[in-house]
Motif scaffolding. Structure first.
Motif, PDB file in Angstrom:
ATOM      1  N   GLU A  66       2.984  19.864  16.018  1.00 40.41           N
ATOM      2  CA  GLU A  66       4.353  20.352  15.863  1.00 40.41           C
ATOM      3  C   GLU A  66       4.489  20.929  14.467  1.00 40.41           C
ATOM      4  N   GLY A  67       5.363  21.898  14.313  1.00 36.48           N
ATOM      5  CA  GLY A  67       5.624  22.465  13.001  1.00 36.48           C
ATOM      6  C   GLY A  67       4.648  23.572  12.650  1.00 36.48           C
ATOM      7  N   PRO A  68       4.827  24.121  11.443  1.00 34.02           N
ATOM      8  CA  PRO A  68       3.998  25.258  11.026  1.00 34.02           C
ATOM      9  C   PRO A  68       2.562  24.845  10.719  1.00 34.02           C
ATOM     10  N   ASP A  69       1.667  25.778  10.905  1.00 37.03           N
ATOM     11  CA  ASP A  69       0.262  25.563  10.592  1.00 37.03           C
ATOM     12  C   ASP A  69       0.089  25.442   9.072  1.00 37.03           C
ATOM     13  N   PHE A  70      -1.011  24.861   8.637  1.00 41.64           N
ATOM     14  CA  PHE A  70      -1.332  24.737   7.221  1.00 41.64           C
ATOM     15  C   PHE A  70      -2.837  24.797   7.062  1.00 41.64           C
ATOM     16  N   GLU A  71      -3.290  25.026   5.838  1.00 42.67           N
ATOM     17  CA  GLU A  71      -4.728  25.189   5.586  1.00 42.67           C
ATOM     18  C   GLU A  71      -5.502  23.878   5.568  1.00 42.67           C
ATOM     19  N   GLY A  72      -4.927  22.854   4.995  1.00 39.66           N
ATOM     20  CA  GLY A  72      -5.660  21.602   4.895  1.00 39.66           C
ATOM     21  C   GLY A  72      -4.795  20.501   4.319  1.00 39.66           C
ATOM     22  N   ALA A  73      -5.304  19.270   4.424  1.00 40.84           N
ATOM     23  CA  ALA A  73      -4.546  18.119   3.932  1.00 40.84           C
ATOM     24  C   ALA A  73      -5.496  17.018   3.477  1.00 40.84           C
ATOM     25  N   ALA A  74      -4.992  16.222   2.560  1.00 38.05           N
ATOM     26  CA  ALA A  74      -5.712  15.039   2.099  1.00 38.05           C
ATOM     27  C   ALA A  74      -4.740  13.872   2.093  1.00 38.05           C
ATOM     28  N   ILE A  75      -5.243  12.693   2.424  1.00 38.53           N
ATOM     29  CA  ILE A  75      -4.457  11.466   2.364  1.00 38.53           C
ATOM     30  C   ILE A  75      -5.251  10.484   1.518  1.00 38.53           C
ATOM     31  N   LEU A  76      -4.615   9.983   0.465  1.00 39.98           N
ATOM     32  CA  LEU A  76      -5.244   9.049  -0.466  1.00 39.98           C
ATOM     33  C   LEU A  76      -4.472   7.737  -0.460  1.00 39.98           C
ATOM     34  N   ARG A  77      -5.178   6.624  -0.343  1.00 37.30           N
ATOM     35  CA  ARG A  77      -4.535   5.305  -0.328  1.00 37.30           C
ATOM     36  C   ARG A  77      -4.616   4.684  -1.719  1.00 37.30           C
ATOM     37  N   PHE A  78      -3.515   4.079  -2.129  1.00 36.06           N
ATOM     38  CA  PHE A  78      -3.410   3.358  -3.397  1.00 36.06           C
ATOM     39  C   PHE A  78      -2.881   1.953  -3.105  1.00 36.06           C
ATOM     40  N   PRO A  79      -3.161   0.993  -3.976  1.00 35.53           N
ATOM     41  CA  PRO A  79      -2.681  -0.370  -3.746  1.00 35.53           C
ATOM     42  C   PRO A  79      -1.156  -0.489  -3.759  1.00 35.53           C
ATOM     43  N   THR A  80      -0.480   0.354  -4.563  1.00 38.68           N
ATOM     44  CA  THR A  80       0.975   0.270  -4.696  1.00 38.68           C
ATOM     45  C   THR A  80       1.559   1.664  -4.961  1.00 38.68           C
ATOM     46  N   MET A  81       2.867   1.776  -4.793  1.00 41.44           N
ATOM     47  CA  MET A  81       3.564   3.013  -5.141  1.00 41.44           C
ATOM     48  C   MET A  81       3.405   3.285  -6.635  1.00 41.44           C
ATOM     49  N   GLU A  82       3.473   2.238  -7.438  1.00 37.36           N
ATOM     50  CA  GLU A  82       3.362   2.397  -8.885  1.00 37.36           C
ATOM     51  C   GLU A  82       2.002   2.979  -9.273  1.00 37.36           C
ATOM     52  N   GLU A  83       0.942   2.508  -8.609  1.00 37.53           N
ATOM     53  CA  GLU A  83      -0.403   3.026  -8.898  1.00 37.53           C
ATOM     54  C   GLU A  83      -0.522   4.491  -8.477  1.00 37.53           C
ATOM     55  N   ALA A  84       0.081   4.841  -7.357  1.00 33.07           N
ATOM     56  CA  ALA A  84       0.064   6.238  -6.905  1.00 33.07           C
ATOM     57  C   ALA A  84       0.804   7.133  -7.900  1.00 33.07           C
ATOM     58  N   ARG A  85       1.959   6.679  -8.352  1.00 36.25           N
ATOM     59  CA  ARG A  85       2.721   7.445  -9.354  1.00 36.25           C
ATOM     60  C   ARG A  85       1.955   7.550 -10.666  1.00 36.25           C
ATOM     61  N   ALA A  86       1.317   6.460 -11.070  1.00 34.93           N
ATOM     62  CA  ALA A  86       0.570   6.451 -12.334  1.00 34.93           C
ATOM     63  C   ALA A  86      -0.555   7.481 -12.304  1.00 34.93           C
ATOM     64  N   ARG A  87      -1.250   7.593 -11.198  1.00 32.03           N
ATOM     65  CA  ARG A  87      -2.324   8.581 -11.098  1.00 32.03           C
ATOM     66  C   ARG A  87      -1.734   9.993 -11.105  1.00 32.03           C
ATOM     67  N   TYR A  88      -0.661  10.220 -10.345  1.00 37.67           N
ATOM     68  CA  TYR A  88      -0.047  11.545 -10.271  1.00 37.67           C
ATOM     69  C   TYR A  88       0.419  12.021 -11.652  1.00 37.67           C
ATOM     70  N   HIS A  89       0.960  11.091 -12.448  1.00 34.61           N
ATOM     71  CA  HIS A  89       1.493  11.441 -13.766  1.00 34.61           C
ATOM     72  C   HIS A  89       0.487  11.232 -14.900  1.00 34.61           C
ATOM     73  N   THR A 145       0.826  -1.202   0.000  1.00 34.93           N
ATOM     74  CA  THR A 145       0.000   0.000   0.000  1.00 34.93           C
ATOM     75  C   THR A 145       0.862   1.254   0.000  1.00 34.93           C
ATOM     76  N   ALA A 146       0.373   2.291  -0.666  1.00 36.00           N
ATOM     77  CA  ALA A 146       1.060   3.583  -0.685  1.00 36.00           C
ATOM     78  C   ALA A 146       0.035   4.675  -0.414  1.00 36.00           C
ATOM     79  N   PHE A 147       0.512   5.752   0.153  1.00 40.20           N
ATOM     80  CA  PHE A 147      -0.344   6.893   0.469  1.00 40.20           C
ATOM     81  C   PHE A 147       0.205   8.137  -0.205  1.00 40.20           C
ATOM     82  N   VAL A 148      -0.682   8.892  -0.845  1.00 44.08           N
ATOM     83  CA  VAL A 148      -0.327  10.205  -1.356  1.00 44.08           C
ATOM     84  C   VAL A 148      -0.844  11.205  -0.329  1.00 44.08           C
ATOM     85  N   VAL A 149       0.043  12.076   0.125  1.00 42.51           N
ATOM     86  CA  VAL A 149      -0.312  13.098   1.109  1.00 42.51           C
ATOM     87  C   VAL A 149      -0.176  14.452   0.425  1.00 42.51           C
ATOM     88  N   LEU A 150      -1.258  15.211   0.437  1.00 42.63           N
ATOM     89  CA  LEU A 150      -1.270  16.569  -0.110  1.00 42.63           C
ATOM     90  C   LEU A 150      -1.476  17.527   1.056  1.00 42.63           C
TER      91      LEU A 150
END
Length: 101
Positions: A47-70, A2-7
């Motif tokens: 901890e660390g600087p504040d931010f406006e928002g975040a999303a975490i998306l789960r993918f079956p593999t690193m390759e699938e996460a990269r494929a969607r990003y690209h 499993t891989a996670f994309v964090v925005l």
């Protein structure tokens, strides 16, 4: 594995461009096994600087996460996120569940 994309959206710089991103990004889900885990909900910075928002998306593999990003559909959407905000995006590999005792 499993891989996670964090925005992490640090700051909105152009709301109109970010609106375009919000409209186009969902179109990049087609053909990709994405499971939203967290999506711009309530947050508490411990901890660390504040931010406006975040999303975490789960993918079956690193390759699938990269494929969607690209993918062409996400590349179209991504340009609006990049013009409309200061963000950080990364992929992190998950871990297998610990064996039961």
């Amino acid at each position: 594995m499993t891989a996670f994309v964090v925005l992490i959206r640090e700051e909105t710089t152009n709301p109109a461009d970010l609106d375009q991103y919000r409209e186009k990004a969902p179109l990049a889900r087609d053909g990709h096994a994405i499971t939203p885990v967290a999506f711009y909900g309530m947050q508490e910075v411990l901890e660390g600087p504040d931010f406006e928002g975040a999303a975490i998306l789960r993918f079956p593999t690193m390759e699938e996460a990269r494929a969607r990003y690209h993918s062409p559909a996400y590349e179209t959407a991504r340009q609006y996120r990049q013009k409309g905000s200061i963000s950080r995006v990364f992929i992190i590999e998950g871990i297998d569940a610990a064996p039961s005792s």
